[in-house]
Enzyme design. Structure first.
Site, PDB file in Angstrom:
ATOM      1  N   GLU A   1      -7.636   2.028   4.480  1.00 53.92           N
ATOM      2  CA  GLU A   1      -6.955   1.624   5.708  1.00 53.92           C
ATOM      3  C   GLU A   1      -6.978   2.696   6.794  1.00 53.92           C
ATOM      4  OE1 GLU A   1      -3.053   0.420   4.356  1.00 53.92           O
ATOM      5  OE2 GLU A   1      -3.848  -1.365   3.373  1.00 53.92           O
TER       6      GLU A   1
ATOM      7  N   GLU B   1      -9.021  -6.819  -2.616  1.00 51.62           N
ATOM      8  CA  GLU B   1      -7.576  -7.043  -2.841  1.00 51.62           C
ATOM      9  C   GLU B   1      -7.155  -8.467  -2.478  1.00 51.62           C
ATOM     10  OE1 GLU B   1      -5.124  -3.958  -1.086  1.00 51.62           O
ATOM     11  OE2 GLU B   1      -6.577  -2.400  -1.536  1.00 51.62           O
TER      12      GLU B   1
HETATM   13  C1  XIL Z   1       0.664  -1.861  -2.774  1.00 53.31           C
HETATM   14  C2  XIL Z   1       1.114  -2.113  -4.196  1.00 53.31           C
HETATM   15  O1  XIL Z   1       0.749  -3.411  -4.575  1.00 53.31           O
HETATM   16  C3  XIL Z   1       2.588  -1.921  -4.300  1.00 53.31           C
HETATM   17  O2  XIL Z   1       3.000  -2.067  -5.634  1.00 53.31           O
HETATM   18  C4  XIL Z   1       2.931  -0.539  -3.755  1.00 53.31           C
HETATM   19  O3  XIL Z   1       4.246  -0.357  -3.749  1.00 53.31           O
HETATM   20  C5  XIL Z   1       2.444  -0.380  -2.338  1.00 53.31           C
HETATM   21  O4  XIL Z   1       1.073  -0.602  -2.317  1.00 53.31           O
HETATM   22  N1  XIL Z   1      -3.150  -2.448   0.540  1.00 53.31           N
HETATM   23  C6  XIL Z   1      -3.536  -1.546  -0.423  1.00 53.31           C
HETATM   24  C7  XIL Z   1      -2.778  -1.444  -1.665  1.00 53.31           C
HETATM   25  O5  XIL Z   1      -4.592  -0.913  -0.291  1.00 53.31           O
HETATM   26  O6  XIL Z   1      -2.799  -0.144  -2.217  1.00 53.31           O
HETATM   27  C8  XIL Z   1      -1.346  -1.891  -1.477  1.00 53.31           C
HETATM   28  O7  XIL Z   1      -0.736  -1.903  -2.755  1.00 53.31           O
HETATM   29  C9  XIL Z   1      -1.312  -3.252  -0.840  1.00 53.31           C
HETATM   30  C10 XIL Z   1      -1.945  -3.226   0.516  1.00 53.31           C
END
Ligand code: XIL
Length: 372
Positions: free
Chosen positions: A168, A283
């Site tokens: 990100e 994701e």
């Molecule tokens: C999220 C996890 O799912 C949570 O459990 C944690 O608290 C915060 O992060 N984008 C990403 C992931 O790249 O690492 C994030 O994961 C969700 C959004």
């Protein structure tokens, strides 16, 4: 247990010993047996080399305590990625202190079940442990970032073939490739933190596939178009500077209320392909807080949203992998951020909370079979 120095040699020797002793399914290289199971063949049976590999983010605690979830992961996933266990707070909670137990347990679990594991993530603005706020200079930032990457990536060299190195990086609404999101790394290193992180990862594991992971690039609207444009500029500038990078991860946290920009996304992906970069879907889930409550209707809309996205992608490129951010609605990050106003549980993932297949599962299966 704190392990300041733990070499790749220890790791590989441990793995070799475990293999020689035929103890796959019992204590693995880290000595963690929480995931021990007599059943280790399931993933091999569902893996078909002709299909795009499917995977999911996993939680180590649930894998150790919830055997039906664990069996579902083994039965359905060719790849796993830790949801949090390799992020800084878990693996590097204090300056100079590394805790590898949970990450090791996931690597063991993957190896014992012939599942691939991806690494996530090394340079991210989010979820940083408090101690990193005390980093006070450029030199210190570089030392900490590179030291972290050397330690973590070299520990898993040979075990983790692909890393989300940078997560990100773009500002919400970027003007160009230099509009990067504020972070501890941006504060001290500026945009140089990207090449620093990517080069450190390549040095620690020359065989690893290095991925830049980003979100909000698939929809209609000026903010999303600006993000696609800035990301392409960023990728080109990294390429022009000979920075090692092999792929782009599309997170694909899809908001059911938004509209996929098929043309914009396809033009963007064609440019990425022209840069000879892989595309991974890293994701995928469908954020359903604005959708109707009725479950059958909601599940159909969730699947349709993912279908539009996957169709747009798969018409232009063949993704190297499709991962969802969790496998079952039993364990999902969505309600933490996007609870439904009607109080009903979110249903963003391919299996429901009872581990039954939903229409989203079938849509993913359909596109896993597609070839460009
Ligand atoms: C999220 C996890 O799912 C949570 O459990 C944690 O608290 C915060 O992060 N984008 C990403 C992931 O790249 O690492 C994030 O994961 C969700 C959004």
């Amino acid at each position: 247990m704190t392990m300041k120095a733990h070499s790749r040699r220890d790791f590989l020797v441990g793995a070799a010993k475990a293999a020689a002793l035929g103890v796959s399914g019992t204590a693995g290289l880290s000595g963690v047996s929480a995931f021990a199971t007599p059943q280790t063949q399931a993933s091999a049976t569902n893996a078909d080399a002709r299909l795009i590999p499917y995977g999911a983010a996993v939680r180590s605690g649930a894998l150790a305590s919830d055997m039906s979830y664990r069996a579902a992961i083994i039965a359905n996933c060719q790849i796993i990625v830790p949801e949090g266990e390799m992020k800084w707070p878990d693996i590097h909670p204090a300056r100079g202190e590394y805790r590898f137990e949970k990450a090791d347990a996931l690597v063991d679990f993957a190896r014992q079940n012939a599942i691939e594991i991806r690494g996530h993530t090394l340079a991210w603005y989010g979820g940083m442990p408090a101690w990193t706020a005390t980093i006070g200079s450029r030199a210190e930032a570089e030392l900490e970032l590179v030291g972290h990457i050397e330690t973590v990536v070299s520990r898993y060299r040979g075990a983790i073939p692909s890393w989300d190195v940078v997560n990100e990086p773009l500002a919400d609404w970027p003007e160009d490739a230099t509009s990067l999101r504020p972070s501890i790394w941006m504060k001290h290193l500026g945009p140089d933190y990207l090449p620093i992180a990517l080069r450190a990862t390549a040095a620690a594991d020359p065989d690893a596939r290095l991925v830049l992971n980003e979100y909000d690039v698939e929809y209609k609207g000026p903010r999303f178009a600006a993000r696609r444009k800035a990301l392409l500029q960023l990728l080109r500038s990294l390429r022009d500077a000979n920075v090692p990078l092999h792929g782009v991860g599309l997170q694909a946290h899809l908001f059911a209320g938004r509209v996929i920009d098929r043309d914009g996304l396809q033009a963007f992906l064609a440019e990425i392909a022209a840069l000879k970069l892989d595309v991974l879907i890293t994701e995928l889930d469908v954020i359903d807080y604005e959708l109707p409550g009725k479950v059958s209707e909601r599940d159909a809309l969730v699947a349709a949203m993912a279908g539009q996205f996957l169709e747009s992608v798969c018409e232009v490129v063949r993704p190297k992998a499709i991962l969802t951010w969790g496998l079952s609605d039993r364990y999902t990050w969505v309600p933490t951020y996007f609870k439904r106003p009607d109080g009903m549980p979110n249903r963003p993932l391919p299996l429901d909370a009872d581990l039954k297949r939903k229409p989203l599962f079938d849509v993913i299966e359909e596109y896993r079979r597609k070839t460009v």
